[in-house]
Design an enzyme around this catalytic site. Structure first.
Site, PDB file in Angstrom:
ATOM      1  N   GLU A 161       0.808  -1.224   0.000  1.00  0.00           N
ATOM      2  CA  GLU A 161       0.000   0.000   0.000  1.00  0.00           C
ATOM      3  C   GLU A 161       0.837   1.267   0.000  1.00  0.00           C
ATOM      4  O   GLU A 161       0.437   2.294  -0.545  1.00  0.00           O
ATOM      5  CB  GLU A 161      -0.951   0.019   1.215  1.00  0.00           C
ATOM      6  CG  GLU A 161      -2.105  -0.950   1.131  1.00  0.00           C
ATOM      7  CD  GLU A 161      -1.731  -2.338   1.650  1.00  0.00           C
ATOM      8  OE1 GLU A 161      -0.520  -2.576   1.861  1.00  0.00           O
ATOM      9  OE2 GLU A 161      -2.632  -3.169   1.835  1.00  0.00           O
ATOM     10  N   ASP A 163      24.171  19.215 -26.469  1.00  0.00           N
ATOM     11  CA  ASP A 163      24.430  20.284 -27.427  1.00  0.00           C
ATOM     12  C   ASP A 163      25.753  20.953 -27.054  1.00  0.00           C
ATOM     13  O   ASP A 163      26.063  21.108 -25.870  1.00  0.00           O
ATOM     14  CB  ASP A 163      23.279  21.289 -27.371  1.00  0.00           C
ATOM     15  CG  ASP A 163      23.520  22.474 -28.270  1.00  0.00           C
ATOM     16  OD1 ASP A 163      23.828  22.266 -29.451  1.00  0.00           O
ATOM     17  OD2 ASP A 163      23.413  23.619 -27.782  1.00  0.00           O
ATOM     18  N   ASP A 189      19.974  24.422 -25.373  1.00  0.00           N
ATOM     19  CA  ASP A 189      19.458  25.732 -24.984  1.00  0.00           C
ATOM     20  C   ASP A 189      18.813  26.481 -26.140  1.00  0.00           C
ATOM     21  O   ASP A 189      18.180  27.506 -25.938  1.00  0.00           O
ATOM     22  CB  ASP A 189      20.572  26.591 -24.366  1.00  0.00           C
ATOM     23  CG  ASP A 189      21.681  26.898 -25.373  1.00  0.00           C
ATOM     24  OD1 ASP A 189      21.712  26.263 -26.445  1.00  0.00           O
ATOM     25  OD2 ASP A 189      22.509  27.784 -25.084  1.00  0.00           O
ATOM     26  N   ASP A 231      17.101  22.895 -30.542  1.00  0.00           N
ATOM     27  CA  ASP A 231      17.180  21.727 -29.672  1.00  0.00           C
ATOM     28  C   ASP A 231      15.809  21.238 -29.216  1.00  0.00           C
ATOM     29  O   ASP A 231      15.679  20.116 -28.720  1.00  0.00           O
ATOM     30  CB  ASP A 231      18.013  22.047 -28.413  1.00  0.00           C
ATOM     31  CG  ASP A 231      19.439  22.434 -28.736  1.00  0.00           C
ATOM     32  OD1 ASP A 231      20.041  21.757 -29.586  1.00  0.00           O
ATOM     33  OD2 ASP A 231      19.937  23.413 -28.166  1.00  0.00           O
TER      34      ASP A 231
END
Length: 920
Positions: free
Chosen positions: A297, A339, A643, A647
């Site tokens: 539970e 990136d 950023d 992207d």
């Protein structure tokens, strides 16, 4: 490839960069001098719609709430609560409901706060733009721009639509958010081939980018969702986001197993009891109690609290998490597609290498702004004084031929490469203001795409000093002499010219942006600045790696997480940064974006090559999507960091999207699951560690509860099978499951984890929460607990000849205390028996104390003791209870000392060494 017909609908599929400027203007029925008429502009606004990007759908309060209960185990518990109420078992029904409500409220409150924090990050700005309407310059809201408008451009403007340049006066644009290009791109008006890539369309300006310098005019060829920015937004919205995280998948599979286990137990106990001739009402209640007991539970609430605590820890590290389960997902991540620009690097240029000319040829000089002095050379023939003077002479020219500004506190304004020259000059004690006071600037010949050079004239006592910088080939072609480090002027002969060209190529091969620097003296400012120059050297510049990123990559590598660089930048630049960061794999084997395609289109050898590659360059948003899909199809859990606007689609598609909050675009932040508000890449490693700890805690909690529940089931099942008195009553089972056991379980959910968690590789993506090996352990623990309790029950009935009610009380308390001490058996195999993650957890000690108090309450609080059919044991009986309850703890602690018994133990060659590790 994307459909350009959709992107440039106003041109009926024609590529604006492949049209002459006059042809494009004529096609859109506009005029370079008059622009559009007001009525025509209104008609086109009606036809093409407002120049807006459709906002991504925000999660509503209702959707956040529903997400908390869309869980198979939660639904199973809700059914269990309903059955309890129908059967009149109010205590257990209320207990289950309380657990469910607390779980939903914690999850709902935490995620709602994250969504509100995310909304606070969004900066809603109203952009204005200048257009020609009926021959007059008018400033209008950017949303009212239409195809055919002539936009008047100046340095500093935000570009409000996709434009085909028709006039360009030394325009440069910052397109890093769109293409990943880390330096401003020079623009011109000449026609380009139809197959020119986005990053190389130098006669175009794109919505969402900014002009860093220059002026001109542009023809609007696309607005709103038809722009490149709009196309990326469509990719983001269309990217198939993973509906369930790996943890949610695993918990749902566990829930499915528990459904069948629950139904099977209820039936098995019922049949066994009926054959043994037990009271049917007692059999039914016991079956229901054990069926409910089979369900952990507390699992939803422990998972929620563990994830929420991880989320709060991340928030303290300036990481905003959108969804609770995202924290755990990073823990199972095996590949991070990072990136380059702005994530792995600073997104600003710094001087990396200088090339000077000593008397004996060409000499590279390494530059480190954090060192003292910042320069170093392997040429022992040159003195430090000559080297310093040569560098100072060259950087003086770089600072004079410059329009950037750097304040005393380090704030910089201007072209990134010019800022880097000023900062390098400051590193050797030069000050631009002082240089300009002694040599005032009289005139400037601005940089142009045609000449690829810039020049400034500076007044001296006799004539003028001309400072020139620009493309290396252009500077060399305009030079007739060189200046050596000894301030000696020499002829630039063919042999030396060839050496300099080779030095330039060497710098470019390292991924550096190279500037040539030259000077000459003149008597008048009217002289041609680009003839008979005195060449001084090259400046190699680089967008440097962010501090600490290399250590993070090393830490992630140690944890078995592979970092892959994905960038829109030049392959040479990407390779150089990857080499500097010590990125795992062959960083020289860069794959160009043109080589990528849909995952199903690869041949086996092509797929293998791409899956092993560490650096990808010139990657478009579509290709990023394909790359993420390929890694996911290979069974990897993929995280994507970025950023820029480009992207966003991949951030959405990845299992976990991580955006930069400070420099990140709004589109990227909306698409991500986690936003790093301080842009600190270190936080990713913290998130991976936190995710692994959370999963380990959830697994420990499940083992703790299920093994105790299996023990209770075995006790009752065996008693029914052999026809003896039941050692446990239904309400006693539920009291243990709902009241006493839940607190140690909760404490396990908030443990800090073992320090070695980041020394181990990620668990397989298809590994369930409770794999087969762990089920064996659960059954083994349960059998040990059941054997201990049944032995105590037999001693009570046979050896001590106690009445049935007292014997049942003793067996209940032996089970209860054994399950309480069992929390200490949740330490890892091979860990220290005294100092480990469980014993270091203060919540565990508090939970144990609370559980013991609740057990004494059940014995000595008369109303509760009556409900549970309990009688107070004597002191001798308490000794039996404590002695028997410690047996499972002692046995398991002895076994835990032998690491080879660990079901998750695995030996692999890792980091070049044989390592024994556990999967997390």
């Amino acid at each position: 490839m994307k459909n350009d017909d959709a992107t440039h609908s106003a041109l009926n599929g024609k590529h604006p960069w492949a049209l002459e400027a006059t042809e494009a203007v004529k096609y859109l029925k506009s005029s370079p001098d008059e622009g559009l008429g007001q009525k025509e502009a209104r008609d086109r606004l009606q036809k093409y719609g407002p120049n807006r990007i459709e906002a991504g759908k925000q999660r509503s309060v209702w959707e956040i709430f529903i997400a908390q209960i869309k869980n198979l185990i939660v639904l199973l518990l809700a059914v269990a609560a309903g059955v309890s109420f129908v059967l009149g078992q109010l205590l257990e029904g209320i207990s289950i409901l309380v657990a469910l409500i607390v779980n939903v409220l914690i999850g709902f409150g935490t995620e709602l706060r994250a969504v509100r924090s995310m909304e606070a990050l969004q900066q809603m700005t109203r952009v204005q733009t200048k257009v020609l309407r009926q021959g007059k310059i008018r400033q209008i809201p950017a949303s009212e721009t239409v195809p055919g408008d002539i936009v008047v451009l100046e340095g500093g403007d935000m570009v409000s639509a996709d434009l085909r340049l028709i006039e360009s006066n030394r325009i440069e644009a910052d397109e890093s958010a769109l293409t990943g290009e880390s330096v401003p791109v020079g623009k011109q008006v000449d026609v380009l081939p139809e197959k020119t890539s986005l990053a190389e369309r130098t006669n175009m300006l794109f919505k969402g980018t900014a002009l860093t310098q220059g002026s001109g005019k542009g023809l609007v060829v696309a607005t709103g969702m038809s722009t490149e920015l709009g196309h990326i937004s469509q990719l983001t919205q269309g990217a198939e986001e993973e509906v369930l995280t790996p943890l949610e998948h695993r918990l749902n599979k566990l829930g499915q197993k528990l459904i069948w286990i629950t139904l099977g137990l209820a039936g098995l106990i019922g049949v066994t009891g009926a054959f043994a001739g037990k009271n049917l009402a007692l059999i039914f209640k016991t079956s229901i109690a054990l069926a409910v007991a089979a369900i952990p539970e507390g699992l939803p609430i422990v998972a929620t609290i563990a994830l929420a605590r991880g989320m709060w820890r991340m928030a303290r590290k300036n990481a905003l998490v959108n969804r609770l389960s995202a924290v755990e997902t990073l823990g199972s991540t095996s590949i991070i597609c990072a990136d380059k620009t702005g994530t792995l690097t600073e997104n600003k240029m710094t001087v990396s290498t200088l090339v000077l000319i000593p008397s004996d040829g060409v000499m590279p000089v390494q530059w480190d702004p954090d060192a003292e002095p910042p320069f170093s050379s392997e040429n022992d023939a040159i003195t430090d004084e000559s080297l310093r003077n040569g560098i100072a002479d060259m950087l003086t020219i770089g600072m004079l031929c410059n329009n950037a500004q750097v304040s005393e506190d380090g704030d910089a304004v201007g072209d990134p490469m010019e800022v880097a020259l000023l900062q390098a000059g400051q590193g050797v004690g030069l000050k631009r203001n002082a240089l300009l006071e002694s040599q005032p600037e009289e005139q400037e010949e601005a940089f142009s795409v045609e000449t690829k050079m810039m020049a400034t004239w500076h007044r001296q006592e006799r004539g003028y000093l001309m400072a020139v910088k620009g493309a290396p080939e252009a500077i060399l072609q305009s030079s007739s002499h060189v200046l050596t480090t000894g301030s000696e002027k020499r002829d630039l002969n063919d042999k030396l010219r060839e050496k300099l060209l080779q030095a330039n190529e060497a710098l470019a091969d390292k991924g550096l942006r190279v500037l040539g620097v030259a000077r000459k003296s003149t008597d008048a400012v009217q002289d041609n600045p680009y003839t008979s120059l005195v060449f001084m050297g090259f400046v190699g510049l680089l967008d440097p790696p962010r501090k600490g990123v290399q250590d993070v990559i090393r830490e992630l590598k140690q944890a078995g997480v592979r970092v892959v660089m994905v960038t829109g930048d030049h392959p040479g630049t990407a390779s150089a940064i990857a080499r500097t960061l010590d990125l795992p794999g062959d960083v020289d084997a860069v794959i160009h974006g043109d080589e990528l395609k849909a995952p199903e289109d690869y041949k086996p050898e092509e797929r293998h090559k791409i899956l092993k590659t560490s650096v990808f360059a010139r990657i478009s948003p579509e290709r990023k999507l394909n790359l993420v899909s390929l890694f996911q199809a290979d069974g990897s859990v993929v995280a994507m960091t970025g950023d820029g606007v480009n992207d966003a689609p991949a951030l959405t598609k990845a299992d976990i999207g991580v955006a930069m909050g400070r420099r990140g675009t709004q589109v990227a932040r909306e698409a991500a699951d986690i936003v790093l508000k301080d842009d600190n890449f270190d936080t990713i490693a913290l998130a991976v560690e936190q995710g692994r700890v959370i999963f380990s805690n959830i697994r420990k909690f499940i083992v703790f509860l299920l093994s105790g529940n299996v023990g209770a089931i075995m006790i009752v099942g065996l008693a029914m099978l052999f026809g003896t008195t039941l050692p446990l009553l239904p309400l006693q089972i539920l009291y243990l499951n709902m009241i006493s056991d839940v607190f140690p379980a909760l404490a396990l959910g908030v443990g800090k984890g073992e320090p070695s968690v980041m020394d181990m590789p990620p668990r397989p993506s298809n590994e369930p929460v409770v794999p087969r090996a762990l089920w064996i352990i659960i059954v083994g623990y349960g059998a040990l607990i059941a054997g201990t309790v049944l032995s105590g029950f037999w001693i009570s009935l046979v050896t001590m000849s106690l009445p049935a009610q007292r014997a049942v009380t003793l067996s209940f308390l032996i089970l209860a205390f054994a399950r309480t001490w069992h929390v200490f058996n949740m330490r890892d195999f091979g860990s220290n028996a005294v100092f480990n993650d469980v014993t270091r957890n203060p919540f565990v000690w508090g939970a144990v104390a609370l559980s013991v108090a609740l057990l004494f309450l059940a014995v000595y609080f008369h109303p509760l003791a009556t409900v549970l059919s309990m009688v107070a044991p004597t002191s001798g009986q308490w000794l039996l209870i404590f002695g028997m309850s410690l047996i499972p703890l002692v046995v398991v602690q002895i076994l835990k000392q032998f690491a080879f018994l660990d079901p998750f133990r695995k030996e692999t060659i890792f980091e070049g060494k044989m390592k024994t590790h556990r999967r997390y």
